[in-house]
Scaffold this active site. Structure first.
Site, PDB file in Angstrom:
ATOM      1  N   LYS A 132       5.834  -2.317  -5.348  1.00 33.06           N
ATOM      2  CA  LYS A 132       6.144  -0.972  -5.831  1.00 33.06           C
ATOM      3  C   LYS A 132       5.978  -0.947  -7.340  1.00 33.06           C
ATOM      4  O   LYS A 132       6.108  -1.988  -7.991  1.00 33.06           O
ATOM      5  CB  LYS A 132       7.592  -0.608  -5.467  1.00 33.06           C
ATOM      6  N   ASP A 172       4.436   8.194  -5.044  1.00 33.42           N
ATOM      7  CA  ASP A 172       5.878   8.239  -4.729  1.00 33.42           C
ATOM      8  C   ASP A 172       6.405   9.417  -5.550  1.00 33.42           C
ATOM      9  O   ASP A 172       5.614  10.318  -5.914  1.00 33.42           O
ATOM     10  CB  ASP A 172       6.556   6.908  -5.099  1.00 33.42           C
TER      11      ASP A 172
END
Ligand SMILES: NC(=O)C1=CN([C@@H]2O[C@H](COP(=O)(O)OP(=O)(O)OC[C@H]3O[C@@H](n4cnc5c(N)ncnc54)[C@H](OP(=O)(O)O)[C@@H]3O)[C@@H](O)[C@H]2O)C=CC1
Ligand SMILES: O=C(O)CCC(=O)C(=O)O
Length: 451
Positions: A132, A172
């Site tokens: 991430k 995201d």
């Protein structure tokens, strides 16, 4: 077989070490605690995981990259942000996970998200590892040119760590198709390679996949519908709340409506819209996807809708709640209100939106509580479908791709349900998701030796 008491002591010690080694990273501690609390039975059955220190290794990212992101605004003023990419675990495939642009971003947030991604990606059955990234950059109110300059600067450092076989980011919070476009353009320019598989969530005209924008919300809704089916029920006719009004929320509302449910409320970070007659999704898409406005503006188009600044969406009575905004948006008190008001299912479109007190309330009430790492896995699964299409230099139809997504979500639900049953905790999707996600990654790590 090791005794449960010994295993619990060992897992507790590992957690204490994680807290000590990662001071102040409270969201990361929370994500680790939630996973470790459920792994006891599988570790007791497989002492090899302890001997080889698989859990200690899974809690330590393979690589963490922190970098400076300098950029200029439209007035020529210079700004410095911080960029992150945590390449957490590549046991079953290249690192895969989104990029978040939000002022709250710091290492602890990126680590909790990357840690969750390891197990989520494993549950999809696709060959993708966990990672991430993000930045504390705030995109709100910035012009297209400012966003472009920021994305170019971000990728100018990060590009050297990416690659279709190495690390494949996606969107995201604060990162959608526009930002992925600017990042892809800069990656192409720096590498002189047209490498479609390096990013997912691309535009349809340049290597993107149909259904990727819809995938997380659609997938979460399919998962909840499966959880309701086990209880001889469905979303048909259910009154639903969906927090947020971004990518995940919009397509959750869309699929709930297609399956016959009624969404009566959504939100953004400023407030809550309640529309008892059912949300007008076309208006939400226009306000949020096209005009990038605030959800408060919805009320000026529908006089029977009510906007509450800083309102609490979970106080509105519903049967199904789909938190789709951010982490820790439901606490124990919110959960108790939801249960008291007759909520029978919670499907997490967001990552870790329910805090530990909230999870306990849902589990004690025995409602269908569907944790994010299983319920919102449709997004990353469809990213993997995008990578498959890129590798084949092919593109599939909407119907074909959506059918694959639905099959994957039904499969994840079944895997979590059966695993929980096998470990004597039928209906505990937290335990089912954690154990099923863990075993595949742990076995791959054992096979790869001490690395
Ligand atoms: N996009 C994807 O494919 C996937 C996303 N997720 C998760 O889903 C959630 C939503 O992501 P996504 O829809 O993509 O992001 P978006 O940026 O598209 O939308 C986020 C929404 O949540 C609201 N929000 C964000 N932060 C906060 C906050 N601190 N407090 C209150 N509201 C907030 C935003 O409001 P505002 O505009 O006011 O900030 C906005 O309405 C995140 O948890 C993400 O990690 C999970 C799997 C895949
Ligand atoms: O599509 C992806 O690669 C990542 C999606 C994501 O960030 C998530 O699942 O939280």
């Amino acid at each position: 077989m090791v005794s449960m008491a010994k295993v619990d002591e060992k897992l507790h010690g590992i957690y204490q070490d994680v807290v000590k080694r990662n001071p102040g990273e409270v969201e990361y501690h929370q994500a680790v605690a939630e996973v470790l609390e459920t792994l006891g039975p599988v570790v007791a059955k497989n002492p090899e995981y302890l001997e080889r220190k698989i859990i200690e290794r899974i809690c330590e990212p393979e690589r963490q990259i922190i970098f400076r992101v300098p950029w200029q605004d439209d007035k020529g003023e210079v700004h410095i942000n911080r960029g992150f990419r945590v390449q957490f675990n590549s046991a079953i495939g290249p690192y895969k996970g989104g990029i978040r642009f939000h002022p709250s971003v710091y290492l602890g947030i990126i680590k909790f998200l990357g840690f969750e991604q390891i197990f989520k990606n494993s549950l999809t059955g696709m060959p993708i590892g966990g990672g991430k990234g993000g930045s504390d950059f705030d995109p709100k109110g910035r012009s297209d040119d400012e966003i472009m300059r920021f994305c170019q600067s971000f990728i100018t450092e990060l590009f050297r760590h990416l690659g279709e076989h190495t690390d494949v980011p996606a969107g995201d919070i604060g990162v959608g198709g526009r930002e992925i476009g600017y990042m892809f353009g800069q990656y192409k320019r720096l590498t002189n390679r047209w490498e479609a598989g390096v990013l997912t969530g691309k535009g349809l005209k340049w290597g993107g996949s149909l259904v990727r924008p819809e995938a997380t919300g659609y997938g979460a809704t399919y998962f909840v519908n499966e959880a309701l089916k086990v209880r001889n029920d469905s979303l048909e006719g259910k009154t639903c709340l969906v927090s947020g009004s971004g990518n995940v929320a919009i397509y959750t509302i869309e699929k709930i409506q297609q399956l016959g449910g009624k969404c009566v409320a959504c939100s953004d970070s400023n407030g809550v819209i309640y529309h008892e007659n059912g949300l007008d999704l076309a208006l939400i898409k226009q306000l949020k996807e096209v005009e990038r406005r605030r959800i408060a503006d919805y009320a000026s188009y529908h006089k029977d809708a009510r906007y509450t600044a800083n309102g609490n969406i979970w106080e509105i009575p519903c049967q199904v709640a789909m938190p789709s905004a951010t982490q820790n948006e439901i606490n124990g008190k919110d959960a108790a209100i939801l249960v008291k008001n007759g909520c029978i299912a919670v499907g997490e479109g967001a990552n870790m939106p329910t805090n530990p007190d909230g999870i306990k309330v849902f589990q004690d009430a025995k409602i269908a509580y569907c944790p994010g790492k299983a319920c919102n896995a449709g997004g990353v699964a469809t990213s993997a479908l995008e990578m498959q299409q890129n590798a084949q230099r092919d593109s599939w139809t909407f119907e074909e791709t959506e059918k694959k997504l639905e099959k994957i979500m039904v499969g994840i639900h079944k895997l979590c349900y059966k695993t929980a049953e096998e470990y004597g905790q039928a209906g505990n999707y937290v335990l089912g998701a954690n154990i099923a996600g863990f075993i595949k990654v742990a076995d791959a790590m054992v096979a790869h030796g001490l690395i």
